[in-house]
Design a protein around this motif. Structure first.
Motif, PDB file in Angstrom:
ATOM      1  N   GLY A 130       0.814  -1.211   0.000  1.00  0.00           N
ATOM      2  CA  GLY A 130       0.000   0.000   0.000  1.00  0.00           C
ATOM      3  C   GLY A 130       0.846   1.258   0.000  1.00  0.00           C
ATOM      4  N   LEU A 131       1.912   1.266   0.811  1.00  0.00           N
ATOM      5  CA  LEU A 131       2.784   2.439   0.857  1.00  0.00           C
ATOM      6  C   LEU A 131       3.525   2.628  -0.464  1.00  0.00           C
ATOM      7  CD1 LEU A 131       4.270   2.154   4.460  1.00  0.00           C
ATOM      8  CD2 LEU A 131       2.598   3.823   3.636  1.00  0.00           C
ATOM      9  N   ALA A 132       3.948   1.523  -1.087  1.00  0.00           N
ATOM     10  CA  ALA A 132       4.647   1.626  -2.373  1.00  0.00           C
ATOM     11  C   ALA A 132       3.727   2.205  -3.443  1.00  0.00           C
ATOM     12  CB  ALA A 132       5.158   0.245  -2.798  1.00  0.00           C
ATOM     13  N   ALA A 133       2.499   1.699  -3.505  1.00  0.00           N
ATOM     14  CA  ALA A 133       1.540   2.218  -4.488  1.00  0.00           C
ATOM     15  C   ALA A 133       1.218   3.680  -4.217  1.00  0.00           C
ATOM     16  CB  ALA A 133       0.266   1.374  -4.459  1.00  0.00           C
ATOM     17  N   TYR A 134       1.069   4.018  -2.946  1.00  0.00           N
ATOM     18  CA  TYR A 134       0.754   5.395  -2.573  1.00  0.00           C
ATOM     19  C   TYR A 134       1.883   6.339  -2.985  1.00  0.00           C
ATOM     20  CZ  TYR A 134      -0.233   9.431   0.446  1.00  0.00           C
ATOM     21  OH  TYR A 134      -0.469  10.698   0.926  1.00  0.00           O
ATOM     22  N   ALA A 135       3.118   5.950  -2.702  1.00  0.00           N
ATOM     23  CA  ALA A 135       4.262   6.800  -3.053  1.00  0.00           C
ATOM     24  C   ALA A 135       4.327   7.025  -4.558  1.00  0.00           C
ATOM     25  CB  ALA A 135       5.555   6.168  -2.557  1.00  0.00           C
ATOM     26  N   ALA A 136       4.039   5.969  -5.341  1.00  0.00           N
ATOM     27  CA  ALA A 136       4.104   6.080  -6.802  1.00  0.00           C
ATOM     28  C   ALA A 136       2.998   6.984  -7.334  1.00  0.00           C
ATOM     29  CB  ALA A 136       3.998   4.690  -7.425  1.00  0.00           C
ATOM     30  N   VAL A 137       1.784   6.754  -6.876  1.00  0.00           N
ATOM     31  CA  VAL A 137       0.651   7.550  -7.362  1.00  0.00           C
ATOM     32  C   VAL A 137       0.798   9.003  -6.936  1.00  0.00           C
ATOM     33  CG1 VAL A 137      -1.818   7.923  -7.046  1.00  0.00           C
ATOM     34  CG2 VAL A 137      -0.965   5.634  -7.535  1.00  0.00           C
ATOM     35  N   PHE A 138       1.221   9.211  -5.708  1.00  0.00           N
ATOM     36  CA  PHE A 138       1.322  10.592  -5.218  1.00  0.00           C
ATOM     37  C   PHE A 138       2.405  11.349  -5.970  1.00  0.00           C
ATOM     38  CE2 PHE A 138       1.221  14.197  -2.491  1.00  0.00           C
ATOM     39  CZ  PHE A 138      -0.028  14.169  -1.917  1.00  0.00           C
ATOM     40  N   PHE A 139       3.451  10.653  -6.405  1.00  0.00           N
ATOM     41  CA  PHE A 139       4.469  11.344  -7.196  1.00  0.00           C
ATOM     42  C   PHE A 139       3.859  11.898  -8.478  1.00  0.00           C
ATOM     43  CE2 PHE A 139       7.449  11.487 -10.703  1.00  0.00           C
ATOM     44  CZ  PHE A 139       8.434  12.322 -10.192  1.00  0.00           C
ATOM     45  N   ALA A 140       3.043  11.092  -9.155  1.00  0.00           N
ATOM     46  CA  ALA A 140       2.416  11.556 -10.399  1.00  0.00           C
ATOM     47  C   ALA A 140       1.518  12.760 -10.143  1.00  0.00           C
ATOM     48  CB  ALA A 140       1.616  10.420 -11.030  1.00  0.00           C
ATOM     49  N   ILE A 141       0.767  12.716  -9.054  1.00  0.00           N
ATOM     50  CA  ILE A 141      -0.134  13.826  -8.723  1.00  0.00           C
ATOM     51  C   ILE A 141       0.666  15.089  -8.427  1.00  0.00           C
ATOM     52  CG2 ILE A 141      -1.828  14.646  -7.031  1.00  0.00           C
ATOM     53  CD1 ILE A 141      -2.624  11.672  -6.640  1.00  0.00           C
ATOM     54  N   TRP A 142       1.637  14.962  -7.532  1.00  0.00           N
ATOM     55  CA  TRP A 142       2.421  16.122  -7.112  1.00  0.00           C
ATOM     56  C   TRP A 142       3.233  16.703  -8.257  1.00  0.00           C
ATOM     57  CZ3 TRP A 142       7.874  15.482  -7.011  1.00  0.00           C
ATOM     58  CH2 TRP A 142       8.596  16.603  -6.589  1.00  0.00           C
ATOM     59  N   TRP A 143       3.852  15.849  -9.059  1.00  0.00           N
ATOM     60  CA  TRP A 143       4.734  16.337 -10.108  1.00  0.00           C
ATOM     61  C   TRP A 143       3.954  17.073 -11.194  1.00  0.00           C
ATOM     62  CZ3 TRP A 143       9.424  17.699 -10.138  1.00  0.00           C
ATOM     63  CH2 TRP A 143      10.150  17.836 -11.318  1.00  0.00           C
ATOM     64  N   SER A 200      -9.027   8.455 -11.632  1.00  0.00           N
ATOM     65  CA  SER A 200      -9.868   7.274 -11.828  1.00  0.00           C
ATOM     66  C   SER A 200      -9.049   5.983 -11.921  1.00  0.00           C
ATOM     67  CB  SER A 200     -10.712   7.432 -13.102  1.00  0.00           C
ATOM     68  OG  SER A 200      -9.893   7.400 -14.257  1.00  0.00           O
ATOM     69  N   GLY A 201      -7.754   6.114 -12.160  1.00  0.00           N
ATOM     70  CA  GLY A 201      -6.909   4.923 -12.251  1.00  0.00           C
ATOM     71  C   GLY A 201      -6.154   4.585 -10.991  1.00  0.00           C
ATOM     72  N   VAL A 202      -6.332   5.370  -9.931  1.00  0.00           N
ATOM     73  CA  VAL A 202      -5.582   5.152  -8.693  1.00  0.00           C
ATOM     74  C   VAL A 202      -5.902   3.795  -8.082  1.00  0.00           C
ATOM     75  CG1 VAL A 202      -5.355   5.920  -6.294  1.00  0.00           C
ATOM     76  CG2 VAL A 202      -5.248   7.587  -8.169  1.00  0.00           C
ATOM     77  N   ALA A 203      -7.181   3.415  -8.061  1.00  0.00           N
ATOM     78  CA  ALA A 203      -7.567   2.136  -7.440  1.00  0.00           C
ATOM     79  C   ALA A 203      -6.882   0.962  -8.123  1.00  0.00           C
ATOM     80  CB  ALA A 203      -9.089   1.974  -7.506  1.00  0.00           C
ATOM     81  N   ALA A 204      -6.732   1.001  -9.436  1.00  0.00           N
ATOM     82  CA  ALA A 204      -6.108  -0.105 -10.166  1.00  0.00           C
ATOM     83  C   ALA A 204      -4.639  -0.274  -9.775  1.00  0.00           C
ATOM     84  CB  ALA A 204      -6.233   0.124 -11.670  1.00  0.00           C
ATOM     85  N   VAL A 205      -3.973   0.830  -9.455  1.00  0.00           N
ATOM     86  CA  VAL A 205      -2.577   0.735  -9.022  1.00  0.00           C
ATOM     87  C   VAL A 205      -2.489   0.002  -7.695  1.00  0.00           C
ATOM     88  CG1 VAL A 205      -0.538   2.051  -8.342  1.00  0.00           C
ATOM     89  CG2 VAL A 205      -1.934   2.831 -10.266  1.00  0.00           C
ATOM     90  N   PHE A 206      -3.366   0.337  -6.759  1.00  0.00           N
ATOM     91  CA  PHE A 206      -3.345  -0.308  -5.446  1.00  0.00           C
ATOM     92  C   PHE A 206      -3.769  -1.775  -5.523  1.00  0.00           C
ATOM     93  CE2 PHE A 206      -3.065   4.015  -4.012  1.00  0.00           C
ATOM     94  CZ  PHE A 206      -2.482   3.947  -2.761  1.00  0.00           C
ATOM     95  N   GLU A 207      -4.712  -2.064  -6.385  1.00  0.00           N
ATOM     96  CA  GLU A 207      -5.244  -3.428  -6.438  1.00  0.00           C
ATOM     97  C   GLU A 207      -4.380  -4.375  -7.262  1.00  0.00           C
ATOM     98  OE1 GLU A 207      -9.150  -2.815  -7.963  1.00  0.00           O
ATOM     99  OE2 GLU A 207      -9.822  -1.694  -6.182  1.00  0.00           O
ATOM    100  N   ASP A 208      -3.891  -3.917  -8.410  1.00  0.00           N
ATOM    101  CA  ASP A 208      -3.183  -4.812  -9.329  1.00  0.00           C
ATOM    102  C   ASP A 208      -1.854  -4.246  -9.824  1.00  0.00           C
ATOM    103  OD1 ASP A 208      -5.453  -6.631  -9.374  1.00  0.00           O
ATOM    104  OD2 ASP A 208      -6.453  -5.148 -10.646  1.00  0.00           O
ATOM    105  N   TYR A 209      -1.410  -3.126  -9.285  1.00  0.00           N
ATOM    106  CA  TYR A 209      -0.229  -2.439  -9.803  1.00  0.00           C
ATOM    107  C   TYR A 209      -0.367  -2.158 -11.295  1.00  0.00           C
ATOM    108  CZ  TYR A 209       2.267  -3.108  -5.420  1.00  0.00           C
ATOM    109  OH  TYR A 209       2.650  -3.061  -4.092  1.00  0.00           O
ATOM    110  N   ASP A 210      -1.573  -1.859 -11.708  1.00  0.00           N
ATOM    111  CA  ASP A 210      -1.861  -1.553 -13.105  1.00  0.00           C
ATOM    112  C   ASP A 210      -1.846  -0.036 -13.285  1.00  0.00           C
ATOM    113  OD1 ASP A 210      -2.743  -1.241 -15.665  1.00  0.00           O
ATOM    114  OD2 ASP A 210      -4.615  -2.351 -15.410  1.00  0.00           O
TER     115      ASP A 210
END
Length: 405
Positions: free
Chosen positions: A64-77, A112-122
């Motif tokens: 969960g933390l790995a997915a969060y760090a990845a997604v948040f980077f895209a948002i912040w950047w 809309s794609g955030v959930a897929a990253v957490f669930e399947d790393y998609d």
């Protein structure tokens, strides 16, 4: 630079020539369009925090933390890149507004794609949203290159760098799973290198120091607002299920104290002077940790409320640390940023370290003092850190005035 004083000369009723804005412009404030743009990021931050909450509640801490760090980077950047460009080249004309609209659409697709990253790393939908945002950003830089000759070199380097790295993100979708995180980190480093390469290779962009500092502060308030909103929803759910218990009440009070004290701590450095490019880049990059930690506090508070109602699979200590760790990260990062700009908690590093240590100790000690007591204690610890910093600053100010006499 000759373009610094050009500002935005009119070229027609619906379009202005995109010239470098004056970095010394007085009373430069965030525009209504920038504030509207920020609201789309509220959705993305909310999705990331909500998914982190679900991952923590299910006991999937590491993934969960790995997915969060990845997604948040895209948002912040994406937000940071828009903000940097707007500070230098905001014309607020029809083409600029339409390209901003396209970027807003990209943010919502990404969310809309955030959930897929957490669930399947998609990352497919996230990358699609990112492509939309970055394509619009490239168009803005190319327009600046055409219409602002003095800044053409930097604008073209930004456009080229963003395009090359974006191709890398698309190619990464077909990367074998074994290389997924390695390629992610390489591309993150490439993203971070683009502004430094573009700015240092020639004439820098005409970013406005006060405007940049204000924009970061406004986004901090937005993230804190999301923490309040998410926590309130969790409190209401807990109360609806079993009434207002003492632990729920203490978590609610402690959470509010945390938000208010961290807000106050942040804005003790609101007068930050980003006088050099190096300081501005370090300040901006450091805000990744600030924003990610603040949003994660909301997820941690929701996780703690779940644990008090015996929902989820995280232990009491784990739920306590879900709040304590991001609070400590926020405290230490803010101290570093304030030291960088000689504002806020500068000179009081030991006070901040002591506060962060107490917060972490309360997280570890949650089984002994209860989650309600632990979270309330964290709120009081951060408040005490704030108070100690304010008093120390007042004493130091009096000493300086006494020496001056």
């Amino acid at each position: 630079m000759s373009g610094h004083g050009a500002d935005t000369a009119p070229a027609g009723p619906l379009r202005r020539i995109m010239r470098g804005r004056d970095p010394g412009e007085e009373h430069r404030a965030a525009t209504p369009l920038e504030l509207l743009f920020d609201l789309t990021f509220v959705v993305a931050v909310s999705q990331a925090a909500a998914q982190l909450h679900h991952a923590l509640a299910e006991g999937h801490v590491g993934p969960g933390l790995a997915a969060y760090a990845a997604v948040f980077f895209a948002i912040w950047w994406a937000w940071m890149n828009f903000t940097w460009f707007a500070s230098a080249y905001d014309t607020d004309d029809v083409p600029y507004r339409l390209l901003t609209l396209l970027q807003m659409a990209g943010v919502l697709v990404l969310a809309s794609g955030v959930a897929a990253v957490f669930e399947d790393y998609d990352f497919t939908v996230v990358v699609v949203g990112y492509v939309i945002m970055r394509a619009a950003q490239i168009s803005q830089w190319l327009r600046a290159a055409v219409e602002h000759p003095d800044g053409r070199g930097a604008a073209l380097r930004y456009a080229a760098g963003i395009a090359v790295v974006q191709i890398g993100w698309i190619a990464r979708l077909w990367t074998p799973d074994a290389w997924a995180w390695t390629t992610f980190l390489v591309l993150v480093l490439a993203e971070l290198a683009v502004p430094a390469w573009a700015e240092y290779r020639g004439s820098p962009t005409t970013w406005h120091p006060a405007h940049i500092a204000e924009r970061y502060g406004l986004f901090t308030i937005i993230v804190l607002g999301e923490v309040i909103l998410g926590s309130l929803a969790a409190v209401r759910t807990a109360v609806a299920g079993h009434g207002l218990s003492a632990p729920v009440f203490l978590i609610a009070v402690g959470g509010l104290l945390l938000v208010f004290a961290l807000w106050w701590l942040y804005f003790t450095g609101s007068e930050a002077e980003l006088t050099t490019l190096r300081t501005a880049l370090a300040w901006g990059y450091g805000h990744y940790a600030v924003y990610a930690a603040l949003a994660a506090i909301g997820a941690g508070l929701e996780t703690a409320l779940d644990a008090t109602e015996h929902h989820g699979h995280l232990s009491t200590r784990g739920a306590g640390l879900a709040v304590a760790v991001p609070v400590a990260i926020a405290l230490l990062t803010l101290a570093a940023l304030h030291r960088l700009t000689a504002t806020g908690t500068v000179g009081h590093a030991l006070v901040v370290v002591a506060g962060a240590t107490v917060v972490l100790a309360l997280g570890f000690g949650a089984p002994a003092v209860g989650l309600g007591g632990a979270v309330l204690g964290m709120g009081l610890a951060v408040s005490a850190t704030l108070a100690a910093g304010l008093v120390a600053g007042l004493v130091a100010g009096r000493r300086l005035r006494a020496v001056g006499r």
